[in-house]
Design an enzyme around this catalytic site. Structure first.
Site, mmCIF file in Angstrom:
data_model
loop_
_atom_site.group_PDB
_atom_site.id
_atom_site.type_symbol
_atom_site.label_atom_id
_atom_site.label_comp_id
_atom_site.label_asym_id
_atom_site.label_seq_id
_atom_site.Cartn_x
_atom_site.Cartn_y
_atom_site.Cartn_z
ATOM 1 N N ASP A 84 0.870 -1.174 0.000
ATOM 2 C CA ASP A 84 0.000 0.000 0.000
ATOM 3 C C ASP A 84 0.914 1.233 0.000
ATOM 4 O O ASP A 84 2.111 1.124 0.255
ATOM 5 C CB ASP A 84 -0.866 -0.006 1.274
ATOM 6 C CG ASP A 84 -1.913 1.093 1.267
ATOM 7 O OD1 ASP A 84 -2.946 0.922 0.601
ATOM 8 O OD2 ASP A 84 -1.707 2.141 1.922
ATOM 9 N N SER A 85 0.316 2.389 -0.273
ATOM 10 C CA SER A 85 1.115 3.612 -0.255
ATOM 11 C C SER A 85 1.583 3.950 1.163
ATOM 12 O O SER A 85 2.472 4.779 1.325
ATOM 13 C CB SER A 85 0.280 4.769 -0.785
ATOM 14 O OG SER A 85 -0.809 4.988 0.077
ATOM 15 N N GLY A 133 -2.371 9.225 -3.954
ATOM 16 C CA GLY A 133 -3.650 9.558 -4.582
ATOM 17 C C GLY A 133 -3.717 10.860 -5.339
ATOM 18 O O GLY A 133 -4.680 11.125 -6.052
ATOM 19 N N CYS A 161 -4.293 -1.374 -1.903
ATOM 20 C CA CYS A 161 -4.329 0.042 -2.272
ATOM 21 C C CYS A 161 -5.267 0.259 -3.471
ATOM 22 O O CYS A 161 -5.020 -0.240 -4.572
ATOM 23 C CB CYS A 161 -2.918 0.503 -2.617
ATOM 24 S SG CYS A 161 -2.827 2.262 -2.927
ATOM 25 N N GLU A 194 -2.563 9.527 8.107
ATOM 26 C CA GLU A 194 -1.147 9.143 8.252
ATOM 27 C C GLU A 194 -0.522 9.851 9.465
ATOM 28 O O GLU A 194 0.375 9.339 10.094
ATOM 29 C CB GLU A 194 -0.344 9.480 6.982
ATOM 30 C CG GLU A 194 -0.635 8.573 5.794
ATOM 31 C CD GLU A 194 0.091 7.209 5.832
ATOM 32 O OE1 GLU A 194 1.167 7.116 6.436
ATOM 33 O OE2 GLU A 194 -0.449 6.251 5.252
ATOM 34 N N CYS A 248 -10.830 3.731 -0.408
ATOM 35 C CA CYS A 248 -9.421 3.970 -0.077
ATOM 36 C C CYS A 248 -9.168 3.210 1.220
ATOM 37 O O CYS A 248 -9.971 3.309 2.163
ATOM 38 C CB CYS A 248 -9.168 5.467 0.123
ATOM 39 S SG CYS A 248 -7.524 5.811 0.802
ATOM 40 N N HIS A 294 -7.267 3.681 3.566
ATOM 41 C CA HIS A 294 -7.091 4.470 4.785
ATOM 42 C C HIS A 294 -8.443 4.736 5.467
ATOM 43 O O HIS A 294 -8.488 4.972 6.667
ATOM 44 C CB HIS A 294 -6.448 5.826 4.445
ATOM 45 C CG HIS A 294 -4.972 5.750 4.198
ATOM 46 N ND1 HIS A 294 -4.443 5.150 3.085
ATOM 47 C CD2 HIS A 294 -3.918 6.204 4.932
ATOM 48 C CE1 HIS A 294 -3.111 5.257 3.132
ATOM 49 N NE2 HIS A 294 -2.776 5.892 4.239
HETATM 50 N N1 DGL Z 1 -4.646 3.910 0.696
HETATM 51 C C1 DGL Z 1 -4.554 4.083 -0.674
HETATM 52 C C2 DGL Z 1 -5.827 3.743 -1.415
HETATM 53 O O1 DGL Z 1 -6.488 2.800 -1.049
HETATM 54 C C3 DGL Z 1 -3.890 5.338 -1.193
HETATM 55 C C4 DGL Z 1 -3.865 6.545 -0.364
HETATM 56 C C5 DGL Z 1 -2.859 7.552 -0.880
HETATM 57 O O2 DGL Z 1 -1.672 7.280 -0.752
HETATM 58 O O3 DGL Z 1 -3.260 8.599 -1.414
HETATM 59 O O4 DGL Z 1 -6.166 4.366 -2.386
#
Ligand code: DGL
Length: 275
Positions: free
Chosen positions: A10-11, A43, A73, A154, A187, A189
């Site tokens: 993931d990012s 993103g 992600c 984050e 997402c 997150h």
């Molecule tokens: N958590 C990631 C997603 O599901 C990306 C979030 C990001 O780094 O912008 O899209």
């Protein structure tokens, strides 16, 4: 049977939201997770940049001899799943959008108004709309990018007024204008602000793709006879390109009292080595 680990990436720490449901559903599986915390958020970056990052991390996971790569992600899944599938044609690869779209298609009807929220890249790609409409063409889908959520998450700014105000900034008019009754957290997150969303919009039905991907991983392991057979799980390794306290704390919280062992490693993407 295959005792090699499953690779996740993931990012940042968002993909960790699928680790707790995964360890509950598949306790014998070992995990190698890569969070690109040094380069998050993805993103708002260009698809070419994201594609380059994703290839680099997938190559790294393949070098760790994983038996499958799962991509929780959404931004990567929306941008370059097909590209990665082509690059690693021998390896099972699971993205997050398809399993979530299946749940939407199975559980929603034309009378629902479905909202999808995600990063700018995910929403612009319209991958959710496309996958859902392939399965259920008549469903009504509305989407909104919420780019400020990821940096706040984050930073661990979750259980407070700043997060609630940010949620209301993006969501109040989106929900009322489209009369959204079902919300897809597009997402990884966003499950970390699930409680805020439930509290602010108690009537909303929320679909969490971080849980849906687990069923898909299980099916792929089953189809290809790849389940691990060990009785007790060996060490799970969590790499980050910038090993932050928040990342470590979150993983420790997920694995607290589970009996699983966890190791943390910093991986410098530029130098292409640990340390
Ligand atoms: N958590 C990631 C997603 O599901 C990306 C979030 C990001 O780094 O912008 O899209």
């Amino acid at each position: 049977m295959d005792n090699r680990p499953i690779g996740f990436f993931d990012s940042g720490l968002g993909g960790l939201t699928c680790i707790a449901p995964l360890t509950r559903a598949l306790p014998r599986e070992r995990i190698i997770y890569f969070g690109d915390t040094a380069r998050t958020p993805y993103g708002s970056k260009s698809p070419d940049t994201i594609r380059g990052f994703a290839r680099q991390i997938a190559d790294f996971l393949v070098q760790q001899d994983v038996k499958m790569i799962a991509i929780p992600c959404n931004t990567v899944s929306a941008t370059c799943l097909a590209d990665l599938q082509e690059r690693f044609s021998d390896l099972p690869l699971v993205g997050i959008i398809h399993p979530a779209a299946e749940t939407v298609a199975k559980t929603c009807t034309e009378s629902n108004s479905i909202g999808v929220i995600g990063t700018k890249v995910t929403i612009r790609s319209r991958t959710y709309d496309e996958y859902i409409h392939r399965l259920a063409p008549s469903l009504s889908i509305h989407s909104a990018a919420c780019p400020a959520f990821v940096p706040l998450i984050e930073e661990g700014i979750i259980e407070n007024e700043i997060m609630d105000l940010t949620i209301r900034y993006y969501m109040d008019s989106f929900i009322s204008y489209h009369k959204i009754d079902t919300l897809v957290l597009g997402c990884t997150h966003y499950p970390l602000i699930l409680e805020n969303l439930r509290h602010l919009y108690p009537k909303l039905r929320i679909i969490n793709p971080s849980e849906e991907i687990v069923g898909c991983i299980k099916n792929r392991l089953d189809e290809q006879n790849l389940f691990a057979e060990r009785e007790t799980s060996a060490e799970n390794i969590f790499y980050a390109s910038d090993l932050s306290e928040n990342f470590v704390n979150m993983i420790n919280r997920i694995f607290k009292n589970t009996g699983f062992t966890v190791a943390f490693k910093n991986f410098d993407m530029e130098a292409n080595k640990c340390g």
